[in-house]
Design a protein around this motif. Sequence first.
Motif, mmCIF file in Angstrom:
data_model
loop_
_atom_site.group_PDB
_atom_site.id
_atom_site.type_symbol
_atom_site.label_atom_id
_atom_site.label_comp_id
_atom_site.label_asym_id
_atom_site.label_seq_id
_atom_site.Cartn_x
_atom_site.Cartn_y
_atom_site.Cartn_z
ATOM 1 N N ASP A 87 28.489 1.822 -23.316
ATOM 2 C CA ASP A 87 28.173 2.878 -23.312
ATOM 3 C C ASP A 87 26.332 2.800 -23.662
ATOM 4 N N PRO A 88 26.027 4.111 -23.451
ATOM 5 C CA PRO A 88 24.592 4.528 -23.068
ATOM 6 C C PRO A 88 23.542 3.946 -24.220
ATOM 7 N N LEU A 89 24.035 4.102 -25.460
ATOM 8 C CA LEU A 89 23.673 3.132 -26.751
ATOM 9 C C LEU A 89 24.122 2.681 -26.914
ATOM 10 N N TYR A 90 24.147 1.599 -26.287
ATOM 11 C CA TYR A 90 23.822 0.141 -26.760
ATOM 12 C C TYR A 90 22.526 -0.535 -26.338
ATOM 13 N N ARG A 91 21.896 -1.094 -27.900
ATOM 14 C CA ARG A 91 20.639 -1.249 -28.023
ATOM 15 C C ARG A 91 19.792 -1.816 -26.463
ATOM 16 N N ARG A 92 20.337 -2.411 -25.703
ATOM 17 C CA ARG A 92 20.085 -3.551 -24.498
ATOM 18 C C ARG A 92 19.841 -1.948 -23.095
ATOM 19 N N SER A 93 20.997 -1.123 -23.293
ATOM 20 C CA SER A 93 20.443 0.119 -22.574
ATOM 21 C C SER A 93 19.658 0.823 -23.184
ATOM 22 N N VAL A 94 19.620 0.914 -24.372
ATOM 23 C CA VAL A 94 18.392 1.552 -24.953
ATOM 24 C C VAL A 94 17.168 0.863 -24.478
ATOM 25 N N VAL A 107 17.169 7.277 -23.069
ATOM 26 C CA VAL A 107 18.865 7.497 -23.392
ATOM 27 C C VAL A 107 18.787 8.805 -24.287
ATOM 28 N N LEU A 108 17.674 8.780 -25.050
ATOM 29 C CA LEU A 108 17.860 9.510 -26.358
ATOM 30 C C LEU A 108 17.558 10.823 -26.176
ATOM 31 N N ARG A 109 16.501 10.620 -25.163
ATOM 32 C CA ARG A 109 16.053 12.074 -24.481
ATOM 33 C C ARG A 109 16.852 12.807 -23.343
ATOM 34 N N VAL A 110 17.394 11.977 -22.518
ATOM 35 C CA VAL A 110 18.308 12.548 -21.461
ATOM 36 C C VAL A 110 19.840 12.897 -21.895
ATOM 37 N N PRO A 111 20.306 14.160 -22.157
ATOM 38 C CA PRO A 111 21.398 14.645 -22.384
ATOM 39 C C PRO A 111 22.809 13.409 -21.525
ATOM 40 N N PHE A 112 23.607 13.343 -22.486
ATOM 41 C CA PHE A 112 24.639 12.711 -21.809
ATOM 42 C C PHE A 112 25.944 13.182 -22.394
ATOM 43 N N SER A 113 27.036 13.270 -21.392
ATOM 44 C CA SER A 113 28.648 13.641 -22.115
ATOM 45 C C SER A 113 29.522 12.594 -21.495
ATOM 46 N N THR A 114 30.785 13.051 -21.843
ATOM 47 C CA THR A 114 31.792 12.124 -20.380
ATOM 48 C C THR A 114 32.271 13.448 -19.903
ATOM 49 N N VAL A 115 33.082 12.709 -18.760
ATOM 50 C CA VAL A 115 34.059 13.921 -18.343
ATOM 51 C C VAL A 115 35.673 13.128 -18.460
ATOM 52 N N GLU A 116 35.921 14.370 -18.156
ATOM 53 C CA GLU A 116 37.596 14.034 -18.563
ATOM 54 C C GLU A 116 38.113 15.190 -18.893
ATOM 55 N N PRO A 117 39.951 15.119 -17.880
ATOM 56 C CA PRO A 117 40.581 13.970 -16.941
ATOM 57 C C PRO A 117 39.070 13.466 -16.574
ATOM 58 N N TRP A 118 39.667 12.804 -15.606
ATOM 59 C CA TRP A 118 39.062 12.021 -15.017
ATOM 60 C C TRP A 118 39.736 11.972 -13.485
ATOM 61 N N ASN A 133 21.367 -1.921 -15.881
ATOM 62 C CA ASN A 133 21.511 -0.646 -14.888
ATOM 63 C C ASN A 133 21.909 0.917 -15.176
ATOM 64 N N LEU A 134 22.703 0.670 -16.236
ATOM 65 C CA LEU A 134 23.032 2.277 -16.805
ATOM 66 C C LEU A 134 21.757 2.603 -17.908
ATOM 67 N N GLY A 135 20.898 1.551 -18.579
ATOM 68 C CA GLY A 135 19.762 2.084 -18.629
ATOM 69 C C GLY A 135 18.356 2.293 -17.658
ATOM 70 N N SER A 136 18.715 1.812 -16.921
ATOM 71 C CA SER A 136 17.309 2.217 -15.989
ATOM 72 C C SER A 136 17.539 3.229 -15.313
ATOM 73 N N ILE A 137 19.236 4.075 -15.025
ATOM 74 C CA ILE A 137 19.449 5.016 -14.739
ATOM 75 C C ILE A 137 19.174 6.081 -15.565
ATOM 76 N N PHE A 138 19.250 5.704 -16.634
ATOM 77 C CA PHE A 138 18.573 7.172 -17.488
ATOM 78 C C PHE A 138 16.997 6.890 -17.345
ATOM 79 N N ARG A 139 16.148 5.923 -17.466
ATOM 80 C CA ARG A 139 14.726 5.948 -17.372
ATOM 81 C C ARG A 139 14.824 6.762 -16.437
#
Lengths: 272, 272
Positions: free
Chosen positions: A156-163, A170-181, A132-138
Amino acid sequence: MVQVIQIDDPADERLADFRDLSTADRRPDRPGGRGLVLAEGVVVVERLLASPYPVRALLGVQRRIEALADQLESVDVPAYVTSAEIMAEVVGFHLNRGVLASADRAPMPAPADLAARSRCLAVLEGVGDHENLGSIFRNAAALGVDGVLLGPGCSDPLYRRSVRVSMGHVLRVPFSTVEPWPDGLKTLRDNGFRIAALTPRADSRSLRTAVAGVGKVALLLGSEGPGLTEEAITAADLPVRIPMAPGVDSLNVATAAAVAFYEVTQALDPDH
Amino acid sequence: MVQVIQIDDPADERLADFRDLSTADRRPDRPGGRGLVLAEGVVVVERLLASPYPVRALLGVQRRIEALADQLESVDVPAYVTSAEIMAEVVGFHLNRGVLASADRAPMPAPADLAARSRCLAVLEGVGDHENLGSIFRNAAALGVDGVLLGPGCSDPLYRRSVRVSMGHVLRVPFSTVEPWPDGLKTLRDNGFRIAALTPRADSRSLRTAVAGVGKVALLLGSEGPGLTEEAITAADLPVRIPMAPGVDSLNVATAAAVAFYEVTQALDPDH
């Protein structure tokens, strides 16, 4: 320029990046994982080569490495060439895409920087499923979403299956984390974003009406089963919903994301 | 009322509907397949019980059959109850959803009848992937599409995997076939439909502009790789596209379908 190196021994130590990929402790998102970025197949390897991630090495059959010749001209890494059989032995399974590349991770952009240069962002909470995470990036890449912010419970978006499922996006769309949540969402508001939480809740407004003319929008999406937490919905500016036929389960989260991305990017660029 | 029958012998002949489900020649869409409809899991079995397909039998563990008690009150079929182990032996693999139901097929509606009572239809060409097909039905159900028409090259919506991926919505969303192809599309035009072909072709119009105020719409969708044939695009009234970011592959066909379904049903019911 890439150094092409012929490999005949599956035990060759130079192939360490690509060894036993299916073993759980090699998963970058697990404790003990090496955290490497791995791209599979010509298209995804091309995206890795064009990404900010520092490429370490390639492993592939002759034909696939040749298909990448143009992109490899300006890259100073080893490209290990071998047979499909030796590749399968190294990797631990048969890889029908015939080429792999490894890269180191790169620092994530600061959420404030990402927000400052974006008009539409996706914010995910509890999206733990790699596919699902990989599809969201696509879908984000296809529909013109500028970046993705990850809240708690996301994988992790960079896990092989997500890639792979993301087709390398996932290698093109920038991402980051939100903290605190979820208090870190304030950064978005400080950068002029309205935060719309996708939820079937009774008081949610129809997506189209809600985002029309709003300007910069961050779309808050939860996982398919439980959806967003109350805490996240409360931290958003408005609850919105995709109008759904009665008696039907919700859409898959990546599909719902696509519909919402479409609506928001249409609202931002009605003529594109 | 359902007859609950305890089963202790995996070779019991009464379980024929559920035997060796993974064997290819049992696939309803293959020559020699028995053509039964098979539902897996409580939710999908519920949808089968509420569908026009004549249920033949159930097979499940005690707990799952009990979960269906209300829906089974008005059904006069055998419910075979056994252990998870015996179920796995009969079916040929471990089934973690714990309940199955079989049904006979039912006649498909005539395309003209389906068109006469519909406002939004999906028309598929070459969607041979069972998971994509199942997802398209799930998305159609969720977003209020009235039915699906199948052109050449589509797989069988009632194949077990499509039923499962659709979450049983192939059992609720009516479907039929278009023959001859593409001339049979005339039936839609005769019933007041505009046929919009989804294609990235240069002369295609943005989906939103194209369907605004149009009325009854049939969305023509092709498979992910090759897309629609020229023949199909020519037979449609207008080529339309989902605006896409440059340099990105097309969306998955089921995702593109969801976006298009959303746009058309929003155009038909702006306030829902």
